[in-house]
Scaffold this active site. Structure first.
Site, PDB file in Angstrom:
ATOM      1  N   ASP A 171       9.367   2.914  -1.006  1.00  0.00           N
ATOM      2  CA  ASP A 171       8.360   3.584  -0.181  1.00  0.00           C
ATOM      3  C   ASP A 171       8.659   3.242   1.281  1.00  0.00           C
ATOM      4  O   ASP A 171       8.302   2.164   1.763  1.00  0.00           O
ATOM      5  CB  ASP A 171       6.953   3.124  -0.581  1.00  0.00           C
ATOM      6  CG  ASP A 171       5.895   3.771   0.295  1.00  0.00           C
ATOM      7  OD1 ASP A 171       4.695   3.514   0.054  1.00  0.00           O
ATOM      8  OD2 ASP A 171       6.263   4.515   1.229  1.00  0.00           O
ATOM      9  N   TYR A 220       0.853  -1.190   0.000  1.00  0.00           N
ATOM     10  CA  TYR A 220       0.000   0.000   0.000  1.00  0.00           C
ATOM     11  C   TYR A 220       0.882   1.229   0.000  1.00  0.00           C
ATOM     12  O   TYR A 220       1.850   1.311   0.773  1.00  0.00           O
ATOM     13  CB  TYR A 220      -0.897  -0.003   1.243  1.00  0.00           C
ATOM     14  CG  TYR A 220      -1.775   1.217   1.412  1.00  0.00           C
ATOM     15  CD1 TYR A 220      -1.499   2.152   2.413  1.00  0.00           C
ATOM     16  CD2 TYR A 220      -2.877   1.422   0.601  1.00  0.00           C
ATOM     17  CE1 TYR A 220      -2.313   3.276   2.582  1.00  0.00           C
ATOM     18  CE2 TYR A 220      -3.703   2.529   0.763  1.00  0.00           C
ATOM     19  CZ  TYR A 220      -3.416   3.451   1.760  1.00  0.00           C
ATOM     20  OH  TYR A 220      -4.227   4.548   1.919  1.00  0.00           O
ATOM     21  N   LYS A 248       4.944   9.431   8.416  1.00  0.00           N
ATOM     22  CA  LYS A 248       4.855   8.928   9.789  1.00  0.00           C
ATOM     23  C   LYS A 248       5.934   9.508  10.712  1.00  0.00           C
ATOM     24  O   LYS A 248       5.868  10.672  11.124  1.00  0.00           O
ATOM     25  CB  LYS A 248       4.882   7.403   9.768  1.00  0.00           C
ATOM     26  CG  LYS A 248       3.674   6.804   8.985  1.00  0.00           C
ATOM     27  CD  LYS A 248       3.738   5.308   8.932  1.00  0.00           C
ATOM     28  CE  LYS A 248       2.736   4.738   7.948  1.00  0.00           C
ATOM     29  NZ  LYS A 248       1.349   4.722   8.470  1.00  0.00           N
TER      30      LYS A 248
END
Ligand code: KE4
Length: 429
Positions: free
Chosen positions: A239, A144, A267
Site C-alpha cells: 500500500d 491504515y 495522494k
C-alpha cells in the site's frame, strides 16, 4: 494567534457535518482545540480564514509534494476544465497517466484508476481474494489502508487518533477474515502462515508505515514478507498510497528493491485531486472486469481534471526534486533532534525522503506498541506551540509529516527557530 473565524466556522460546520469535518483526523480530536479553516495556499504556505499563515507540513496529507499552487499543474487543470470536466468515457489522458505510472513503478505492469486510496486498497483486496480463491487477509496493527470494512481492523491514522480499536458496523464474520499482526515482526508472520496454510489471499502492508507515525521496516522485513507470501501462494500488496512517488520516484518498493504483486497508490498520483490507483502483475490485473470476472468500477475514475493534475505532478517530480526534498528532510530532522536534546527532552525520530515523525519520551519507534508508549501529551503541546508560531504539523502523534519541494532552507530554518521556542516551552511547562 487569533483564530476566531475558524472557531466560528467550526461551530457552524458542526450543525450540518458530523464533527464539522469530512474526514475525522482533521477535527483536532487527537491534539485538542478547534481545527484551522483555510482559505488558500501557495508553495509551502497555508493561509487561514483569520489571515494567519503557516508553514505546511501536511501538504493535503501528501499530494502537495511540489508545493501548493504549482503553476504548471494549475494550468494543466485549467486547460482541461475549459474543454470538459468529464465524459464517463475513455480519454487519452488516462493512458498517459497509466503509462507514466508503469514506467516509474516496474512491478505495475497494468493499472486501474479509482478515486481514493480506500477504493484502491478495497479493490486490490477483492482482486487478491478473487485471484487466489482465498478469504483471509493479513494486515499489520497501526497500518491504515482506508476505511473499507475488511481493513478497519486494528487500523492506524484517524482510527488510532480517536482511540477506536476497530470500527462498529463491520460484521464480525467479515472482521474475522482479517488477521492483524505487529509490524516488523517476521516470526509472527511465519507462524500465522503455518497456522493457516493455503488460506491467506494476501499480505497488505505499508512498506514504510505512515499511519502510526512514520515507522521504517527493519532490514529483512519486506523481503521476508515477499518470500513467506510467495512460498504459500499468497499475494503481496504494497500500500503505497502515502509512499508512492514520495520517498523515491518509484516509491518504497524502488527504495528497498522489492517487487510486490500488487501496489496501491493515491495522494501524489492525483496531484491534489481525488485519484487512487491499483496495479501490478498483468496476469493478476487481467482478472479485473471487463477482462476478467472480478468486478470493480467508478463513475469518476480517470476523471480528466484529476488525470491532468496527476500527470503534471509526476512529470515535474525529477531526480533533482527528490534530492532537494531528501536533503531538506535530513536538515529538518537533524535540527529538531539537536534542539529537543539541547532542551533536555527525550525524543526519537524516523525519517525518509519527504516523510518523518518525531516521537517524545521513547528511544525507538519500530511498531505501534512503541508509539503507544510515547508521550502523547508532549506531542500535543509541541503541536500547539508550533501552530501558534505559524507551523502546521499533522494534528496527531499517529500521523507522519511531509516535506515538499518548496520547503527551502530558509523555511526549514524558520521551522527550527520555532521548534527551539516550542521545546523550551515544553520544558518550562
Ligand atoms: P484515502 O481513502 O483517504 O484517499 O486513502 C486511504 C489510505 C490508504 N492507505 C494509506 C497508506 C493511507 O495513508 C491512506 C490515507 N491516509 C490518511 C492520512 N494518514 C488520509 C487522511 C485522512 O484520513 O483524512
Amino acid at each position: 494567534m487569533n483564530r476566531k473565524q475558524s472557531s466560528v466556522l467550526m461551530q457552524r460546520a458542526c450543525r450540518t457535518i458530523p464533527g464539522g469535518v469530512n474526514s475525522p483526523v482533521r477535527a483536532f480530536k487527537g491534539v485538542g482545540g478547534d481545527p484551522v479553516f483555510f482559505d488558500r495556499a501557495d508553495g509551502p504556505y497555508l493561509f487561514d480564514v483569520d489571515g494567519n499563515h503557516y508553514i505546511d507540513y501536511i501538504g493535503s496529507w501528501g499530494p502537495m509534494v511540489l508545493g501548493h499552487n504549482h503553476a504548471p499543474t494549475i494550468t494543466a487543470v485549467q486547460q482541461q476544465a475549459a474543454k470538459a470536466l468529464g465524459f464517463g468515457a475513455p480519454t487519452e489522458a488516462e493512458i498517459e497517466l497509466a503509462e507514466t505510472i508503469v514506467q516509474r513503478v516496474p512491478s505495475m505492469q497494468q493499472v486501474r484508476m479509482v478515486n481514493s486510496g480506500t477504493e484502491a486498497t478495497m479493490s486490490a483486496i477483492r482482486l487478491a481474494r478473487g485471484f487466489t480463491g482465498r478469504d483471509l487477509i493479513l494486515k499489520f496493527t497501526g497500518c491504515y489502508h482506508g476505511h473499507s470494512d475488511s481493513l478497519l481492523v486494528k487500523a492506524g491514522s484517524g482510527v488510532l487518533t480517536l482511540g477506536l480499536p476497530n470500527s462498529p458496523g463491520v460484521p464480525a464474520d467479515l472482521a474475522a477474515c482479517t488477521l492483524s499482526l505487529p509490524f516488523n515482526d517476521l516470526d509472527a508472520v511465519a507462524q500465522v502462515f503455518e497456522q493457516y496454510p493455503g488460506k491467506i489471499a494476501c499480505i497488505i502492508v505499508e512498506p514504510i508505515a505512515g499511519n502510526m507515525g512514520c515507522i521504517l521496516p527493519k532490514s529483512d522485513y519486506l523481503q521476508g514478507l515477499h518470500d513467506i507470501a510467495h512460498e504459500d501462494g499468497a499475494l503481496l500488496i504494497f500500500d503505497e498510497v502515502m509512499t508512492g512517488f514520495r520517498v523515491s520516484s518509484g516509491g518504497a518498493q524502488t527504495l528497498y528493491g522489492i517487487e510486490p504483486d500488487l501496489t496501491t497508490l493515491g495522494k501524489i498520483v492525483g496531484g491534489g485531486l481525488p485519484v487512487g490507483a491499483f496495479g501490478g502483475r498483468e496476469d493478476v490485473m487481467q482478472e479485473i472486469a471487463p477482462t476478467g470476472p472480478i468486478y470493480q468500477a467508478g463513475t469518476l475514475s480517470g476523471n480528466p481534471l484529476a488525470m491532468a493534475a496527476g500527470l503534471s505532478t509526476l512529470q515535474h517530480l525529477t531526480d533533482d526534486v527528490y534530492q532537494t526534498i531528501g536533503a531538506a528532510t535530513e536538515t529538518l530532522i537533524d535540527g529538531l533532534v539537536e534542539r529537543a536534546t539541547n532542551a533536555g527532552l527525550q525524543v526519537c525520530e524516523n525519517r525518509v525522503c519527504g516523510m518523518f515523525s518525531l516521537f517524545f519520551g521513547i528511544d525507538q519507534a519500530n511498531d505501534y506498541d512503541d508509539v503507544a508508549r510515547s508521550n502523547i501529551d508532549q506531542f500535543n503541546a509541541f503541536f500547539h506551540a508550533m501552530l501558534n508560531q505559524g507551523v502546521y504539523l499533522a494534528p496527531s502523534a499517529f500521523e507522519a509529516g511531509f516535506i515538499g519541494a518548496t520547503h527551502t532552507s530558509e523555511i526549514i530554518q524558520t521551522t527550527l527557530d520555532a521548534a527551539e521556542v516550542a521545546f523550551s516551552d515544553l520544558v518550562a511547562a
